[in-house]
Design a protein around this motif. Structure first.
Motif, PDB file in Angstrom:
ATOM      1  N   LYS A   1      -6.336  -2.094   1.044  1.00  0.00           N
ATOM      2  CA  LYS A   1      -6.375  -3.493   0.618  1.00  0.00           C
ATOM      3  C   LYS A   1      -4.977  -4.100   0.623  1.00  0.00           C
ATOM      4  O   LYS A   1      -4.789  -5.260   1.011  1.00  0.00           O
ATOM      5  N   SER A   2      -3.980  -3.320   0.190  1.00  0.00           N
ATOM      6  CA  SER A   2      -2.615  -3.845   0.208  1.00  0.00           C
ATOM      7  C   SER A   2      -2.168  -4.147   1.632  1.00  0.00           C
ATOM      8  O   SER A   2      -1.473  -5.144   1.881  1.00  0.00           O
TER       9      SER A   2
ATOM     10  N   LYS B   1      -0.619 -13.610  -4.583  1.00  0.00           N
ATOM     11  CA  LYS B   1      -1.294 -12.440  -5.134  1.00  0.00           C
ATOM     12  C   LYS B   1      -2.713 -12.371  -4.573  1.00  0.00           C
ATOM     13  O   LYS B   1      -3.572 -13.160  -4.960  1.00  0.00           O
TER      14      LYS B   1
ATOM     15  N   THR C   1      -5.584 -10.642  -5.050  1.00  0.00           N
ATOM     16  CA  THR C   1      -6.284  -9.703  -5.922  1.00  0.00           C
ATOM     17  C   THR C   1      -7.683 -10.216  -6.227  1.00  0.00           C
ATOM     18  O   THR C   1      -8.020 -11.365  -5.948  1.00  0.00           O
ATOM     19  N   ASP C   2      -8.496  -9.334  -6.849  1.00  0.00           N
ATOM     20  CA  ASP C   2      -9.864  -9.704  -7.208  1.00  0.00           C
ATOM     21  C   ASP C   2      -9.971 -10.110  -8.676  1.00  0.00           C
ATOM     22  O   ASP C   2     -11.050 -10.086  -9.255  1.00  0.00           O
ATOM     23  N   ARG C   3      -8.861 -10.488  -9.294  1.00  0.00           N
ATOM     24  CA  ARG C   3      -8.826 -10.778 -10.725  1.00  0.00           C
ATOM     25  C   ARG C   3      -7.991 -12.028 -10.984  1.00  0.00           C
ATOM     26  O   ARG C   3      -7.366 -12.582 -10.082  1.00  0.00           O
TER      27      ARG C   3
ATOM     28  N   ASP D   1       2.212 -10.167 -13.215  1.00  0.00           N
ATOM     29  CA  ASP D   1       2.538 -11.253 -12.288  1.00  0.00           C
ATOM     30  C   ASP D   1       3.550 -12.208 -12.912  1.00  0.00           C
ATOM     31  O   ASP D   1       4.504 -12.643 -12.258  1.00  0.00           O
TER      32      ASP D   1
ATOM     33  N   ASN E   1      -3.595 -17.345  -4.992  1.00  0.00           N
ATOM     34  CA  ASN E   1      -4.466 -16.234  -4.627  1.00  0.00           C
ATOM     35  C   ASN E   1      -5.444 -16.718  -3.560  1.00  0.00           C
ATOM     36  O   ASN E   1      -6.534 -17.210  -3.879  1.00  0.00           O
TER      37      ASN E   1
END
Length: 238
Positions: A49-50, A155, A157-159, A165, A195
């Motif tokens: 994922k990164s 970022k 991300t899934d959050r 951060d 995001n």
């Protein structure tokens, strides 16, 4: 850079906990006409994922420079070199059509976000990888983007945005501020967290964030605390 000094950041920003982070996150917003990437599509990718989203940032930078550039082999090479600085990057044998589609989706979202923000700052140029000065034993580094008085960090991300951060952008800003005092340079006044994966963004003023995250200290007081911590740690190793 910020990953290497967690203890220092906890001392500088002791109030940056769950309640404050949740309060700040209530100010997140979305960009019109952008679609978030479905999580099942992301999970189906065989890329780290990164790596997938590093590739997306590299792709967006490439499009900013030249929209006709579609050399994915060159882009994956750049993404791998960046990942190797901080992570154990796994080099993909090849990019599948789905991997390319996902990376391009995230890149196009990021590109649209950046262009929207750039239109609000017509007097300034968008810069990629702005320099973050070092201080003491803290090495120099680079951010993601900057636009005049605005630092922009990405970022994927899934959050929601988390305390790490905010610590990261605060230490970037503090190091930039320290250098600005010596060189009589301008320092960023605000930060924009983006995001593209979730189509989520957050705009925050640095002085407000610093006052909220510290024990009510101003920028000079926090900088002096940082210097004293760095001097103490340096002396321990002598």
């Amino acid at each position: 850079m910020a990953r290497d000094i967690p203890g220092v950041l906890d001392i500088l920003f002791p109030r940056l906990s769950g309640g404050l982070v949740a309060s700040i996150n209530r100010k997140t917003f979305r960009f019109q006409n952008l679609v978030a990437i479905p999580e099942d599509r992301v999970e189906a990718s065989r890329l780290q994922k990164s790596m997938l989203f590093e590739l997306a940032v590299v792709r967006a930078e490439s499009l900013l420079a030249d929209e006709r550039d579609h050399n994915w082999e060159r882009l994956i090479h750049i993404a791998v070199e960046r990942q190797r600085r901080h992570f154990d990057a796994r080099i993909p044998d090849r990019l599948s059509d789905d991997d390319i589609a996902l990376a391009d989706w995230a890149a196009q979202n990021l590109l649209a976000m950046l262009r929207s923000v750039r239109a609000q700052y017509p007097a300034h140029s968008l810069s990629c990888s702005p320099s973050i000065p070092g201080l003491g034993w803290i090495s120099s580094g680079v951010g993601d983007f900057s636009l005049g008085p605005l630092l922009i960090e990405v970022k994927h991300t899934d959050r929601n945005f988390i305390s790490g951060d905010f610590r990261q952008v605060l230490i970037y800003w503090l190091l930039k501020y320290a250098a600005s005092l010596e060189r009589d340079e301008d320092v960023w006044t605000d930060c924009l967290l983006l995001n593209p994966r979730r189509n989520s963004a957050l705009f925050v003023n640095f002085d407000f964030l610093l006052l909220s995250a510290s024990s009510g200290s101003n920028r000079i007081e926090v900088l002096e605390l940082l210097r004293s911590i760095l001097d103490r740690d340096f002396e321990k190793w002598q």
